[in-house]
Motif scaffolding. Structure first.
Motif, PDB file in Angstrom:
ATOM      1  N   TYR A   1       0.871  -1.172   0.000  1.00 45.31           N
ATOM      2  CA  TYR A   1       0.000   0.000   0.000  1.00 45.31           C
ATOM      3  C   TYR A   1       0.913   1.229   0.000  1.00 45.31           C
ATOM      4  CZ  TYR A   1      -3.834  -3.107   1.382  1.00 45.31           C
ATOM      5  OH  TYR A   1      -4.771  -4.118   1.431  1.00 45.31           O
ATOM      6  N   THR A   2       0.723   2.128  -0.959  1.00 48.27           N
ATOM      7  CA  THR A   2       1.603   3.288  -1.050  1.00 48.27           C
ATOM      8  C   THR A   2       0.990   4.506  -0.373  1.00 48.27           C
ATOM      9  OG1 THR A   2       0.775   4.341  -3.079  1.00 48.27           O
ATOM     10  CG2 THR A   2       2.258   2.426  -3.339  1.00 48.27           C
ATOM     11  N   LYS A   3       1.852   5.450  -0.052  1.00 49.44           N
ATOM     12  CA  LYS A   3       1.410   6.798   0.271  1.00 49.44           C
ATOM     13  C   LYS A   3       1.021   7.482  -1.049  1.00 49.44           C
ATOM     14  CE  LYS A   3       4.970   6.960   3.885  1.00 49.44           C
ATOM     15  NZ  LYS A   3       6.232   7.596   4.316  1.00 49.44           N
ATOM     16  N   SER A   4       0.615   8.740  -0.949  1.00 52.18           N
ATOM     17  CA  SER A   4       0.344   9.482  -2.177  1.00 52.18           C
ATOM     18  C   SER A   4       1.634   9.580  -2.986  1.00 52.18           C
ATOM     19  CB  SER A   4      -0.171  10.884  -1.854  1.00 52.18           C
ATOM     20  OG  SER A   4      -0.431  11.605  -3.046  1.00 52.18           O
ATOM     21  N   VAL A   5       1.555   9.154  -4.243  1.00 54.18           N
ATOM     22  CA  VAL A   5       2.743   9.078  -5.087  1.00 54.18           C
ATOM     23  C   VAL A   5       2.366   9.462  -6.510  1.00 54.18           C
ATOM     24  CG1 VAL A   5       2.358   6.627  -5.575  1.00 54.18           C
ATOM     25  CG2 VAL A   5       4.658   7.561  -5.811  1.00 54.18           C
ATOM     26  N   ALA A   6       3.304  10.062  -7.223  1.00 58.00           N
ATOM     27  CA  ALA A   6       3.072  10.347  -8.637  1.00 58.00           C
ATOM     28  C   ALA A   6       2.944   9.024  -9.390  1.00 58.00           C
ATOM     29  CB  ALA A   6       4.210  11.179  -9.204  1.00 58.00           C
ATOM     30  N   ARG A   7       1.891   8.884 -10.154  1.00 55.33           N
ATOM     31  CA  ARG A   7       1.642   7.632 -10.871  1.00 55.33           C
ATOM     32  C   ARG A   7       2.823   7.260 -11.764  1.00 55.33           C
ATOM     33  NH1 ARG A   7      -0.721   5.668 -15.668  1.00 55.33           N
ATOM     34  NH2 ARG A   7      -2.258   3.998 -15.379  1.00 55.33           N
ATOM     35  N   ASP A   8       3.391   8.234 -12.450  1.00 56.53           N
ATOM     36  CA  ASP A   8       4.519   7.963 -13.341  1.00 56.53           C
ATOM     37  C   ASP A   8       5.718   7.415 -12.576  1.00 56.53           C
ATOM     38  OD1 ASP A   8       3.070   8.773 -15.522  1.00 56.53           O
ATOM     39  OD2 ASP A   8       3.957  10.771 -15.641  1.00 56.53           O
ATOM     40  N   GLU A   9       5.930   7.924 -11.349  1.00 56.74           N
ATOM     41  CA  GLU A   9       7.047   7.429 -10.536  1.00 56.74           C
ATOM     42  C   GLU A   9       6.793   5.997 -10.082  1.00 56.74           C
ATOM     43  OE1 GLU A   9      10.027   8.910  -9.996  1.00 56.74           O
ATOM     44  OE2 GLU A   9       9.245  10.304 -11.506  1.00 56.74           O
ATOM     45  N   LEU A  10       5.559   5.693  -9.736  1.00 57.59           N
ATOM     46  CA  LEU A  10       5.227   4.328  -9.335  1.00 57.59           C
ATOM     47  C   LEU A  10       5.469   3.350 -10.481  1.00 57.59           C
ATOM     48  CD1 LEU A  10       3.989   2.282  -7.317  1.00 57.59           C
ATOM     49  CD2 LEU A  10       1.743   2.868  -8.267  1.00 57.59           C
ATOM     50  N   LEU A  11       5.072   3.738 -11.674  1.00 59.77           N
ATOM     51  CA  LEU A  11       5.203   2.843 -12.826  1.00 59.77           C
ATOM     52  C   LEU A  11       6.662   2.482 -13.102  1.00 59.77           C
ATOM     53  CD1 LEU A  11       2.557   4.292 -15.320  1.00 59.77           C
ATOM     54  CD2 LEU A  11       2.437   2.158 -14.043  1.00 59.77           C
ATOM     55  N   LYS A  12       7.578   3.365 -12.726  1.00 61.25           N
ATOM     56  CA  LYS A  12       8.993   3.068 -12.925  1.00 61.25           C
ATOM     57  C   LYS A  12       9.450   1.895 -12.063  1.00 61.25           C
ATOM     58  CE  LYS A  12      10.219   7.844 -14.118  1.00 61.25           C
ATOM     59  NZ  LYS A  12      10.971   9.055 -13.682  1.00 61.25           N
ATOM     60  N   GLN A  13       8.688   1.611 -10.987  1.00 57.36           N
ATOM     61  CA  GLN A  13       9.041   0.524 -10.079  1.00 57.36           C
ATOM     62  C   GLN A  13       8.411  -0.809 -10.492  1.00 57.36           C
ATOM     63  OE1 GLN A  13      11.119   1.386  -7.488  1.00 57.36           O
ATOM     64  NE2 GLN A  13      11.044   3.485  -8.292  1.00 57.36           N
ATOM     65  N   LEU A  14       7.560  -0.785 -11.504  1.00 62.45           N
ATOM     66  CA  LEU A  14       6.760  -1.957 -11.840  1.00 62.45           C
ATOM     67  C   LEU A  14       7.022  -2.422 -13.263  1.00 62.45           C
ATOM     68  CD1 LEU A  14       3.319  -0.726 -10.413  1.00 62.45           C
ATOM     69  CD2 LEU A  14       5.157  -1.910  -9.191  1.00 62.45           C
ATOM     70  N   ASP A  15       6.810  -3.700 -13.510  1.00 62.03           N
ATOM     71  CA  ASP A  15       6.828  -4.195 -14.885  1.00 62.03           C
ATOM     72  C   ASP A  15       5.390  -4.288 -15.392  1.00 62.03           C
ATOM     73  OD1 ASP A  15       5.669  -6.695 -14.037  1.00 62.03           O
ATOM     74  OD2 ASP A  15       7.673  -7.371 -13.458  1.00 62.03           O
ATOM     75  N   ASN A  16       5.229  -4.621 -16.653  1.00 58.31           N
ATOM     76  CA  ASN A  16       3.903  -4.624 -17.263  1.00 58.31           C
ATOM     77  C   ASN A  16       3.004  -5.742 -16.748  1.00 58.31           C
ATOM     78  OD1 ASN A  16       4.378  -2.390 -18.881  1.00 58.31           O
ATOM     79  ND2 ASN A  16       5.242  -3.614 -20.551  1.00 58.31           N
TER      80      ASN A  16
END
Length: 379
Positions: free
Chosen positions: A355-370
């Motif tokens: 569960y994340t805190k408020s985060v920029a969606r684009d920054e979160l996506l950098k941590q994830l694969d498709n």
């Protein structure tokens, strides 16, 4: 009014059946609505001529058709061909009614400008929400309100699939195959499950409610990554996932996104059954409104097409607001991620889910694969 019905698949046949069934009622109230022509493919022309009484023609005779009719109802489901039919009709001052969300989304500005130039109606109620009357009231709401929020479930395939997984523990692939058998999903379901169909519909809502954006630039994530381990964990915590389209004005432009959203089990969108769609609209004066109903199908979508035909015949459609470009702003939010993550943006980790805190969606996506499932947490 003389009408040409273009395409005789599910939607076209639905509109045809309703027009025939309600012929006398329409004649007494709005005047005669005559199906002057049905425009079909070369392949289906001979078959249709045996089924219906109306003249059946092909694209080769389209110019002659336009010279005789007041309105076309385009129901081909195509892209380039549908655009050609619509453009040529509007250029000649012939009204256009369509259910073709992909074509309207791709050519919205041009087709609206042609309609304004020639005065020919351009109506596409059936392109968003199938049988739900949402675009027609939204036209009026925009004249009387600043629209503060638009949100909803706009794809019946995804809603049916997610309901089956959360209610019955159904397998994703098996349920998707069932959706295809029931006609909720195409044989290639990519547009549905990856969110592109929902994005096109949200794009049209944005064009009407807020202004012009590049529809393809709206951030989009579908539900193809969800699995039973995610479903089991969320069910144990009385949560559900829905594919939600949302847009709202913020400083500098609008926030718009299509993505899975984590909802409390009692949320009005969470309890939406089967393949039903819902669009929530908030206006500065009217407050919160909800439009709910079948998002697809022969009769519901045909009904929306006929409603637009009646509006074209009576010249009763509300005008579209003239709006300029609006900027798509970055998305921030709290997210549920089906993966254990580390970093300052992490609020907590539970059983391997983050569960994340408020985060920029684009920054979160950098941590994830498709292949990683995530869902925005609805406040």
């Amino acid at each position: 009014m003389k009408l040409a019905l273009i395409g005789f698949g599910t939607v076209g046949r639905g509109a045809y059946d309703i027009l025939k069934d309600r012929k006398e009622v329409l004649e007494k109230t709005v005047g005669p609505v005559e199906i002057a022509y049905v425009v079909a493919s070369d392949r289906s022309r001979n078959t249709l001529e045996l089924e219906i009484d109306e003249p059946v023609v092909t694209a080769k005779e389209y110019d002659e058709v336009l010279a005789e009719v007041d309105c076309i109802a385009e129901a081909t489901g195509a892209m380039d061909m549908a655009y050609d039919y619509m453009r040529r009709a509007l250029e000649k001052g012939v009204g256009v009614v369509t259910a073709n969300k992909a074509c309207v989304s791709a050519h919205y500005e041009e087709l609206v400008a042609l309609s304004e130039k020639t005065g020919a109606p351009f109506l596409f109620e059936a392109a968003v929400g199938g049988g739900i009357p949402v675009l027609t009231p939204l036209r009026a709401l925009c004249l009387q309100n600043d629209i503060l929020d638009v949100k909803g479930i706009l794809n019946g395939t995804c809603n049916y699939l997610l309901n089956a997984m959360f209610k019955d523990g159904a397998d994703y692939k098996n349920t998707l195959a069932l959706c295809q058998e029931l006609g909720y999903a195409e044989q290639d379901p990519t547009d549905d499950v990856e969110g592109y169909d929902t994005r096109r519909k949200l794009h049209l809502l944005i064009e009407m409610a807020f202004g012009h954006v590049d529809g393809d630039a709206i951030p989009t994530r579908g539900i193809a990554q969800i699995n039973q381990s995610v479903v089991a964990y969320l069910k144990a915590n009385d949560k559900k996932v829905k594919l939600v389209a949302s847009a709202k004005p913020v400083d500098g432009g609008i926030e718009a996104v299509v993505e899975p959203v984590l909802l409390d089990g009692a949320n009005s969108l969470a309890i939406l059954p089967d393949a039903i769609n819902q669009v929530n609209v908030k206006g500065s004066w009217v407050g919160d409104l909800a439009f709910t109903g079948p998002g697809a199908g022969k009769e519901p979508t045909g009904n929306a097409v006929v409603a637009d035909i009646v509006a074209a015949a009576t010249k009763s459609a509300m005008p579209l607001m003239k709006r300029g470009d609006v900027k798509l702003m970055p998305i921030r939010g709290r997210y549920f991620v089906a993966k254990e993550l580390e970093g300052d943006f992490v609020d907590r980790v539970d059983e391997g889910f983050t569960y994340t805190k408020s985060v920029a969606r684009d920054e979160l996506l950098k941590q994830l694969d498709n292949d990683t499932f995530f869902a925005r947490i609805e406040d």
